[in-house]
Design a protein around this motif. Structure first.
Motif, PDB file in Angstrom:
ATOM      1  N   GLY A 150       5.569   6.025  -4.248  1.00  0.00           N
ATOM      2  CA  GLY A 150       5.346   6.230  -2.828  1.00  0.00           C
ATOM      3  C   GLY A 150       5.586   4.998  -1.991  1.00  0.00           C
ATOM      4  N   TYR A 151       6.587   4.202  -2.352  1.00  0.00           N
ATOM      5  CA  TYR A 151       6.873   2.965  -1.630  1.00  0.00           C
ATOM      6  C   TYR A 151       7.102   3.234  -0.148  1.00  0.00           C
ATOM      7  CZ  TYR A 151       9.424  -1.145  -0.039  1.00  0.00           C
ATOM      8  OH  TYR A 151       9.843  -2.227   0.673  1.00  0.00           O
ATOM      9  N   PRO A 189      -6.064   4.022 -11.676  1.00  0.00           N
ATOM     10  CA  PRO A 189      -5.570   4.818 -10.555  1.00  0.00           C
ATOM     11  C   PRO A 189      -6.476   4.741  -9.333  1.00  0.00           C
ATOM     12  CG  PRO A 189      -5.441   6.062 -12.595  1.00  0.00           C
ATOM     13  CD  PRO A 189      -6.227   4.823 -12.899  1.00  0.00           C
ATOM     14  N   ILE A 190      -5.853   4.784  -8.171  1.00  0.00           N
ATOM     15  CA  ILE A 190      -6.553   4.901  -6.896  1.00  0.00           C
ATOM     16  C   ILE A 190      -6.171   6.246  -6.298  1.00  0.00           C
ATOM     17  CG2 ILE A 190      -6.873   3.914  -4.598  1.00  0.00           C
ATOM     18  CD1 ILE A 190      -7.908   2.127  -6.888  1.00  0.00           C
ATOM     19  N   TRP A 191      -7.167   6.989  -5.854  1.00  0.00           N
ATOM     20  CA  TRP A 191      -6.948   8.346  -5.347  1.00  0.00           C
ATOM     21  C   TRP A 191      -7.361   8.454  -3.886  1.00  0.00           C
ATOM     22  CZ3 TRP A 191      -4.240  11.311  -8.542  1.00  0.00           C
ATOM     23  CH2 TRP A 191      -4.294  11.040  -9.912  1.00  0.00           C
ATOM     24  N   ALA A 192      -6.501   9.095  -3.084  1.00  0.00           N
ATOM     25  CA  ALA A 192      -6.860   9.456  -1.707  1.00  0.00           C
ATOM     26  C   ALA A 192      -7.538  10.824  -1.750  1.00  0.00           C
ATOM     27  CB  ALA A 192      -5.614   9.506  -0.832  1.00  0.00           C
ATOM     28  N   LYS A 218       0.843  -1.192   0.000  1.00  0.00           N
ATOM     29  CA  LYS A 218       0.000   0.000   0.000  1.00  0.00           C
ATOM     30  C   LYS A 218       0.876   1.237   0.000  1.00  0.00           C
ATOM     31  CE  LYS A 218      -3.979   1.802   2.616  1.00  0.00           C
ATOM     32  NZ  LYS A 218      -4.785   1.581   3.845  1.00  0.00           N
ATOM     33  N   SER A 219       0.448   2.238  -0.730  1.00  0.00           N
ATOM     34  CA  SER A 219       1.226   3.469  -0.777  1.00  0.00           C
ATOM     35  C   SER A 219       1.208   4.149   0.588  1.00  0.00           C
ATOM     36  CB  SER A 219       0.649   4.409  -1.833  1.00  0.00           C
ATOM     37  OG  SER A 219       1.357   5.609  -1.871  1.00  0.00           O
ATOM     38  N   ARG A 220       2.390   4.530   1.053  1.00  0.00           N
ATOM     39  CA  ARG A 220       2.485   5.273   2.300  1.00  0.00           C
ATOM     40  C   ARG A 220       2.670   6.760   2.040  1.00  0.00           C
ATOM     41  NH1 ARG A 220       7.204   5.058   6.943  1.00  0.00           N
ATOM     42  NH2 ARG A 220       6.090   6.285   8.498  1.00  0.00           N
ATOM     43  N   TRP A 251      -2.513  10.716  -5.618  1.00  0.00           N
ATOM     44  CA  TRP A 251      -2.225   9.370  -6.154  1.00  0.00           C
ATOM     45  C   TRP A 251      -1.919   8.416  -5.012  1.00  0.00           C
ATOM     46  CZ3 TRP A 251      -2.223   7.131 -10.974  1.00  0.00           C
ATOM     47  CH2 TRP A 251      -1.474   5.976 -11.163  1.00  0.00           C
ATOM     48  N   SER A 252      -2.621   7.291  -4.975  1.00  0.00           N
ATOM     49  CA  SER A 252      -2.432   6.318  -3.903  1.00  0.00           C
ATOM     50  C   SER A 252      -2.590   4.894  -4.438  1.00  0.00           C
ATOM     51  CB  SER A 252      -3.430   6.570  -2.774  1.00  0.00           C
ATOM     52  OG  SER A 252      -3.135   5.795  -1.642  1.00  0.00           O
ATOM     53  N   THR A 253      -2.116   4.679  -5.654  1.00  0.00           N
ATOM     54  CA  THR A 253      -2.208   3.377  -6.301  1.00  0.00           C
ATOM     55  C   THR A 253      -1.190   2.422  -5.687  1.00  0.00           C
ATOM     56  OG1 THR A 253      -2.868   4.533  -8.315  1.00  0.00           O
ATOM     57  CG2 THR A 253      -2.175   2.238  -8.548  1.00  0.00           C
ATOM     58  N   PRO A 254      -1.567   1.161  -5.430  1.00  0.00           N
ATOM     59  CA  PRO A 254      -0.612   0.218  -4.829  1.00  0.00           C
ATOM     60  C   PRO A 254       0.674   0.095  -5.632  1.00  0.00           C
ATOM     61  CG  PRO A 254      -2.809  -0.709  -4.797  1.00  0.00           C
ATOM     62  CD  PRO A 254      -2.887   0.545  -5.611  1.00  0.00           C
TER      63      PRO A 254
END
Length: 458
Positions: free
Chosen positions: A231-232, A299-302, A222-224, A391-394
């Motif tokens: 964002g590893y 894409p996954i977005w926060a 999961k993006s931190r 951006w919060s994509t795994p």
């Protein structure tokens, strides 16, 4: 991850043996270990202690502490190196990144022993006497526009890392892993799969490919650090890094996922934001109803607001966020949705969908429960402008499969025969899906020793 009763373990009173290492890494009740090739695990276990002492003898220093068991281990074996002291020779200055203490120490020792290291050379193919038969003779490489052929006196060792950055190759194991998923270590070190592909072109086989999709270990994370392309979780790109121009942003470190919700590219929540396991990843990679993209989740977005920025003490500006496609803002939710423009979005985010998602989530804060995805007591409404999408994509991590080798690290072909003069170690090697540098070091040392003792006909 090296044990077996080495000197560091003895210092801290840790009892271990090669047999214990072996037993841990063939356990039937642990997904990190039960799919492994037992011959490789036996070779790894028997070489653990000697490989550790080899590192120490060649200048690698370890932190003076004993860390807990990792993955399948039942005793403490994991050791962390001391960061290399010369800042200019590190990719990042962050103190948690200590791999420089391993690779720089070994580089120094190798050069002192006469090894020549060729920089700015890219291997393009492995040369064999015949395409599918005979001995490996060397490699071809590109160097500043010219082709260089390098003769192998003893052998060729494929140790080029994994294949997680190669979209086509990684989709061989999991077709969902389309181009939107970045990889740990990028944009600096990419896992291109070049070594595996070059070996396969002369007949090498893959091995234990089920390890790549066993849903265990550090295959995906999961993006931190959100709002940046890379964002590893344990690699933060600091502005003083010599390659920060490639990373472009360090990201916003999210401490509490109560401060944000996660939505897919069509503006809908899809899972409990507090979770991070493989069911969460599967939800991220699912088909969310966007008919233009069947594989990959997009894409996954926060999504969060100005109050979350205050609670998290974020600075939503460069160099912390990447405004070139990975971080957006808007005075209204509809404006935010319209502003999202990313290279991996298969279409615009529908403003009405995002507005409906936030209205429903805010109602969960009023009731204190999340009937959709079970988030524990949703705490904060997202209602105070400006609104943000980060951006919060795994992120993909380990390559857990690769080329088939025997216990001597010799690469084998599709017929189970050794390819003379070709070796493999690290994440390019299949059959033993252990996270970390332990297996890389052990089988690299086995390969080097076997090649040196073989005499080498070439």
């Amino acid at each position: 991850h090296l044990g077996g009763g080495n000197s560091r373990q003895r210092k801290f009173g840790i009892e271990d043996s090669a047999d214990k290492v072996y037993e841990d890494w063939v356990r039937y009740d642990h997904r990190d270990s039960r799919y492994s090739d037992r011959d490789l695990v036996r070779a790894f276990a028997d070489e653990n202690a000697d490989a550790f002492e080899f590192l120490v003898e060649n200048g690698v220093q370890f932190q003076d502490q004993a860390t807990g068991p990792q993955a399948a281990s039942t005793v403490r074996r994991q050791g962390r190196t001391v960061q290399w002291p010369i800042a200019s020779e590190r990719v990042t200055h962050n103190v948690t990144r200590v791999g420089s203490g391993l690779v720089r120490a070994l580089e120094k020792s190798a050069r002192a022993k006469g090894a020549e290291i060729l920089l700015e050379h890219r291997m393009t193919r492995i040369i064999r006497e015949n395409q599918f038969s005979g001995r490996v003779l060397g490699v071809s490489a590109e160097h500043r526009g010219t082709t260089v052929n390098i003769r192998a006196l003893k052998g060729v060792l494929v140790a080029t890392g994994g294949s997680s950055s190669n979209v086509t190759l990684r989709r061989t194991f999991d077709p969902r892993l389309t181009e939107e998923y970045q990889v740990a270590g990028e944009p600096w070190s990419k896992q291109t799969g070049d070594g595996e592909l070059a070996a396969m072109a002369i007949g090498a086989a893959l091995w234990a490919t089920a390890n790549q999709t066993k849903e265990s270990g550090n295959y995906m994370s999961k993006s931190r650090y959100i709002g940046c392309k890379w964002g590893y979780s344990s690699l933060i790109w600091e502005p003083d890094s010599p390659i920060f121009d490639r990373a472009r942003a360090s990201g916003l470190t999210i401490l509490d996922w109560q401060d944000a919700i996660l939505v897919n590219q069509i503006g809908r929540r899809f899972y409990n934001e507090l979770e991070s396991g493989y069911d969460f990843f599967a939800a991220c990679l699912a088909d969310h109803g966007d008919t233009s993209k069947r594989n990959g989740g997009g894409p996954i977005w926060a999504i969060f607001d100005a109050e979350a920025v205050e609670r998290e003490r974020w600075d939503p500006n460069p160099p912390f966020v990447d405004l070139d496609g990975y971080f957006f803002s808007g005075d209204t939710l509809a404006e935010l949705a319209r502003n999202i423009d990313n290279e991996y979005q298969s279409g615009p985010m529908p403003p009405a969908a995002l507005e409906e998602t936030l209205a429903r989530y805010n109602s969960f804060v009023d009731t204190g429960s999340d009937p959709d995805f079970g988030k524990d007591q949703p705490r904060y409404k997202i209602q105070t402008p400006p609104f943000y999408a980060a951006w919060s994509t795994p992120i993909l991590h380990d390559t857990l499969t690769g080329l088939r080798t025997n216990a001597r690290a010799q690469v084998m072909d599709y017929h189970g025969q050794v390819i003379p003069g070709l070796y493999c170690s690290g994440e390019s090697q299949g059959g033993f899906a252990q996270h970390g540098l332990g297996r890389c070091i052990v089988f690299g040392r086995i390969a080097g020793r076997d090649a040196a003792l073989s005499g080498g006909e070439v």
